[in-house]
Scaffold this motif. Structure first.
Motif, PDB file in Angstrom:
ATOM      1  N   TYR A  64       1.462   5.952  12.524  1.00  0.00           N
ATOM      2  CA  TYR A  64       0.812   7.256  12.606  1.00  0.00           C
ATOM      3  C   TYR A  64       1.520   8.144  13.635  1.00  0.00           C
ATOM      4  O   TYR A  64       1.748   9.334  13.414  1.00  0.00           O
ATOM      5  CB  TYR A  64      -0.664   7.091  12.977  1.00  0.00           C
ATOM      6  N   ARG A  65       1.863   7.540  14.776  1.00  0.00           N
ATOM      7  CA  ARG A  65       2.581   8.292  15.809  1.00  0.00           C
ATOM      8  C   ARG A  65       3.856   8.927  15.252  1.00  0.00           C
ATOM      9  O   ARG A  65       4.093  10.116  15.441  1.00  0.00           O
ATOM     10  CB  ARG A  65       2.942   7.366  16.985  1.00  0.00           C
TER      11      ARG A  65
ATOM     12  N   LEU B 180       0.999  -1.198  24.064  1.00  0.00           N
ATOM     13  CA  LEU B 180      -0.223  -1.976  24.303  1.00  0.00           C
ATOM     14  C   LEU B 180      -0.886  -2.359  22.990  1.00  0.00           C
ATOM     15  O   LEU B 180      -1.537  -3.400  22.886  1.00  0.00           O
ATOM     16  CB  LEU B 180      -1.149  -1.125  25.176  1.00  0.00           C
ATOM     17  N   ASP B 181      -0.704  -1.542  21.949  1.00  0.00           N
ATOM     18  CA  ASP B 181      -1.283  -1.826  20.637  1.00  0.00           C
ATOM     19  C   ASP B 181      -0.432  -2.825  19.853  1.00  0.00           C
ATOM     20  O   ASP B 181      -0.801  -3.232  18.758  1.00  0.00           O
ATOM     21  CB  ASP B 181      -1.433  -0.509  19.851  1.00  0.00           C
ATOM     22  N   SER B 182       0.709  -3.219  20.419  1.00  0.00           N
ATOM     23  CA  SER B 182       1.556  -4.221  19.767  1.00  0.00           C
ATOM     24  C   SER B 182       0.905  -5.591  19.962  1.00  0.00           C
ATOM     25  O   SER B 182       0.047  -5.769  20.807  1.00  0.00           O
ATOM     26  CB  SER B 182       2.952  -4.230  20.398  1.00  0.00           C
ATOM     27  N   TYR B 183       1.328  -6.561  19.153  1.00  0.00           N
ATOM     28  CA  TYR B 183       0.756  -7.892  19.309  1.00  0.00           C
ATOM     29  C   TYR B 183       1.832  -8.962  19.337  1.00  0.00           C
ATOM     30  O   TYR B 183       2.552  -9.096  18.374  1.00  0.00           O
ATOM     31  CB  TYR B 183      -0.246  -8.183  18.190  1.00  0.00           C
ATOM     32  N   PRO B 184       1.957  -9.750  20.449  1.00  0.00           N
ATOM     33  CA  PRO B 184       1.178  -9.596  21.678  1.00  0.00           C
ATOM     34  C   PRO B 184       1.507  -8.275  22.383  1.00  0.00           C
ATOM     35  O   PRO B 184       2.598  -7.730  22.175  1.00  0.00           O
ATOM     36  CB  PRO B 184       1.634 -10.775  22.540  1.00  0.00           C
ATOM     37  N   PRO B 185       0.596  -7.784  23.200  1.00  0.00           N
ATOM     38  CA  PRO B 185       0.791  -6.463  23.819  1.00  0.00           C
ATOM     39  C   PRO B 185       1.959  -6.454  24.800  1.00  0.00           C
ATOM     40  O   PRO B 185       2.267  -7.465  25.425  1.00  0.00           O
ATOM     41  CB  PRO B 185      -0.525  -6.225  24.549  1.00  0.00           C
TER      42      PRO B 185
ATOM     43  N   HIS C 131       3.465   4.192  25.844  1.00  0.00           N
ATOM     44  CA  HIS C 131       2.903   2.977  26.444  1.00  0.00           C
ATOM     45  C   HIS C 131       1.653   2.514  25.696  1.00  0.00           C
ATOM     46  O   HIS C 131       1.350   1.322  25.681  1.00  0.00           O
ATOM     47  CB  HIS C 131       2.658   3.193  27.936  1.00  0.00           C
ATOM     48  N   ALA C 132       0.959   3.458  25.056  1.00  0.00           N
ATOM     49  CA  ALA C 132      -0.209   3.083  24.246  1.00  0.00           C
ATOM     50  C   ALA C 132       0.214   2.254  23.029  1.00  0.00           C
ATOM     51  O   ALA C 132      -0.420   1.247  22.717  1.00  0.00           O
ATOM     52  CB  ALA C 132      -0.982   4.323  23.801  1.00  0.00           C
TER      53      ALA C 132
ATOM     54  N   PHE D 156       3.480  -4.549  28.170  1.00  0.00           N
ATOM     55  CA  PHE D 156       3.100  -3.720  29.312  1.00  0.00           C
ATOM     56  C   PHE D 156       4.336  -3.340  30.106  1.00  0.00           C
ATOM     57  O   PHE D 156       5.118  -4.210  30.479  1.00  0.00           O
ATOM     58  CB  PHE D 156       2.189  -4.492  30.268  1.00  0.00           C
TER      59      PHE D 156
ATOM     60  N   SER E  97      -0.699  -0.981  14.645  1.00  0.00           N
ATOM     61  CA  SER E  97      -1.234  -0.181  13.536  1.00  0.00           C
ATOM     62  C   SER E  97      -1.233   1.303  13.872  1.00  0.00           C
ATOM     63  O   SER E  97      -1.352   2.137  12.982  1.00  0.00           O
ATOM     64  CB  SER E  97      -2.628  -0.659  13.116  1.00  0.00           C
ATOM     65  N   LEU E  98      -1.101   1.648  15.139  1.00  0.00           N
ATOM     66  CA  LEU E  98      -1.083   3.063  15.518  1.00  0.00           C
ATOM     67  C   LEU E  98       0.334   3.651  15.467  1.00  0.00           C
ATOM     68  O   LEU E  98       0.502   4.863  15.392  1.00  0.00           O
ATOM     69  CB  LEU E  98      -1.627   3.232  16.944  1.00  0.00           C
TER      70      LEU E  98
ATOM     71  N   THR F   6       3.988  -4.652  14.439  1.00  0.00           N
ATOM     72  CA  THR F   6       2.590  -5.080  14.668  1.00  0.00           C
ATOM     73  C   THR F   6       1.605  -3.991  15.078  1.00  0.00           C
ATOM     74  O   THR F   6       0.408  -4.213  14.994  1.00  0.00           O
ATOM     75  CB  THR F   6       2.533  -6.179  15.758  1.00  0.00           C
TER      76      THR F   6
END
Lengths: 392, 392
Positions: free
Chosen positions: B239-240, B280-285, B276-277, B287, B235-236, B233
């Protein structure tokens, strides 16, 4: 002689976030954004702008206190508005001369030279500044709209939004009601970086918002410096603006046009999360969400999961306050879920639901809805001397 | 007859994070990672593996409790080890036959058929499981190493790391001391996805770590399901792994080889933040950092800023505990900064510094350092009946 005009302007909360400037002086963004304008019944700035040959200097009273107008951003806004007024005055003068030639007896009304008069501006919010709600958007939108009205400028809202943008980026979106897009534009001058209406309030008037004001003792990173840090240090940020936002911008506009709450809500939550993700990917990392913010996120996720569909969508700006969007038809579901843990704080307007365990960390709720753009009002904040009524 | 061997294995803490599997069954990662192996004086698992024709079933006692060995991951590890042992036995049998042919009188020692015997395994950590420190890496590394020793396998550490990887991805890195890279590999079979030494303990023995055990009432998302959610989920995330990690992997290896703490520390902090970023960008996020974790981050950032150089580097795995790396020469600076707010908790080993405001949220500190890989030991956890000593 004192000329005056008063305008109210709304707060807007982005659903597709503005984070990153490509030009700091002109407040040109690295990406387009989308927002919902909130009702002025609950959150608005009222600004009276006045001009007089008797005023000795430009002055601003904000919530009863004299504030400096001497910032580059405010000066840029005033200069733009005075320039537009000056054009009007010059055109009027020219028309008058032509008229005078044609008919020496005709008395053509002269447009008074307001562009040369100093301004007294008085501005008040109907919500406590202490709530930590971004008031600069409503503030600059009201300031620009009030002066534009005072100057009787024939300028369109999108044109005015470019001036408001120079004051505070997101202020440009408060020039419209309903659903608003800030198109980033491409030009170095910023001439194409403006707000436009995606859909008016009347398109989807049942959209509501519950704001949970989250108490926080720490000082947040100011958004301007935070943005710059993210642009300069986050390796994920450039990917976001190049590859994620453009598509999300189109999808969110479509979801709004389709009044598809599930899609609109999911995109709103994902974009809030990604904005905070790139903050965390900055170096040093920037945090705006605290443990209370996270509890609200989990509460909303659980509600949606229990309902089997997205009925509520959270979003967080550069601070821990939560804004939860929902459609009126789901109000009881959403408010009862929030009331369960935050029913003990102020702001429920008499709404009653069951209470469970009280959670700390929220100081009040503000129940509001989607609203209109700037409105001219007969309510004036200045007295006959051109000073704030409250201090008069 | 009971055959047995005992091995201790260390915990490792990633400085370049493993997050994302490209193959769930084989625990093949989406990216390479790097870790520091911590000293076994403070954190280790001791495992005794025993085999006997008298044992009726494979059994495992973990910290005094009988645990199931019947998970696909553990079964995969046992199958691999038994297969390697079986090869040894078959080779030995063949050699014996050849010898017997060549010289009927020579008594060649037969390798006992341990691959056919059931296993009794007893395992104990020297740290409380309640501390929430990832113990599965040390656990699988000790399990695989103890059985490999019992089976007298001539297998290299990198080969064994591939077996440990099937048990728990990050366990492969606990097969080495010092600084360890887990090379992601490309093959679908996982044959090239293994741990290798970047530099041994002796290369940079002055590297230290302070672990702040952060209390947390919420249940964290398990890392396996969390990783899958991120892969699916965020989108970043892609790229990482495509554009950030490959370069960071090379840079971090070089920083280690250069013993460049500032560079190593900065990359470590940035990679923790980026991990951790993407959570957080996952859905649901997802933490893992809580408000206490963030206070530790800010404390370390302030220390580095006050010192004008990076003398401490935080990193956080899939939970709120902080690991702070530093070089021994900066110990007083770093520990006094941490002690200032957390001096009231256990674990300071008599170290005394000034105290300021006490912060809650940390339950203990563990002061440790870089350490060696798995070690054979004469300390046994089983009695003459092949049962745990403690319960015997």
């Amino acid at each position: 002689m004192i000329y005056q005009a008063s305008v109210t302007a709304p707060v807007n909360i982005a659903t597709l976030k503005y984070w990153g400037k490509r030009d700091k002086n002109l407040n040109l963004p690295t990406n387009s954004s989308i927002s919902v304008t909130l009702s002025q019944d609950d959150l608005r700035t009222l600004t009276t702008a006045s001009a007089s040959p008797d005023f000795e200097q430009d002055q601003l009273w904000l919530n009863g206190k004299l504030e400096s107008l001497d910032t580059p951003r405010t000066q840029a806004c005033l200069a733009d508005l005075r320039q537009l007024r000056k054009q009007l005055e010059e055109e009027s003068e020219k028309a008058q001369k032509n008229d005078a030639k044609a008919n020496a007896d005709a008395a053509v009304e002269v447009v008074p030279p307001l562009s040369r008069y100093k301004l007294h501006i008085v501005s008040e919010n109907n919500f406590p500044t202490a709530a930590g709600l971004a008031s600069s958007a409503a503030g600059f939108a009201a300031l620009i709209s009030a002066i534009a009205k005072l100057y009787q400028l024939p300028t369109s809202s999108s044109e005015l939004s470019k001036i408001a943008r120079k004051g505070s980026g997101s202020a440009c979106r408060s020039l419209f009601g309903g659903f608003v897009a800030w198109e980033m534009g491409q030009l170095a001058t910023g001439e194409d970086s403006q707000a436009v209406e995606v859909a008016p309030l009347s398109h989807w008037p049942s959209l509501k918002a519950a704001i949970l004001v989250v108490s926080d003792d720490k000082k947040d990173t100011p958004s301007t410096s935070g943005m710059q840090l993210t642009v300069q240090t986050s390796s994920l940020f450039q990917y976001r603006i190049d590859n994620v936002v453009p598509q999300r911008f189109q999808e969110m506009k479509q979801a709004i046009l389709d009044k598809d709450f599930a899609k609109f809500g999911r995109l709103t939550m994902q974009d809030s999360n990604q904005f905070h993700a790139v903050c965390l990917d900055s170096y040093p990392p920037i945090f705006y969400l605290n443990d209370t913010s996270k509890r609200v996120i989990k509460l909303v996720e659980k509600l949606n999961s229990d309902e089997g569909e997205i009925v509520a969508a959270y979003t967080f700006d550069a601070g821990p306050n939560a804004v939860v969007y929902y459609d009126e038809k789901d109000e009881d579901k959403v408010l009862s879920a929030l009331h369960r843990h935050f029913g003990h704080v102020d702001g429920w307007n008499g709404k009653k639901y069951e209470q469970e365990e009280q959670w700390s960390g929220v100081s009040r709720v503000i129940l509001t809805s989607i609203g209109v753009g700037p409105q001219v009002t007969s309510e004036s904040l200045i007295n006959e001397k051109g000073l704030p009524k409250s201090s008069g």
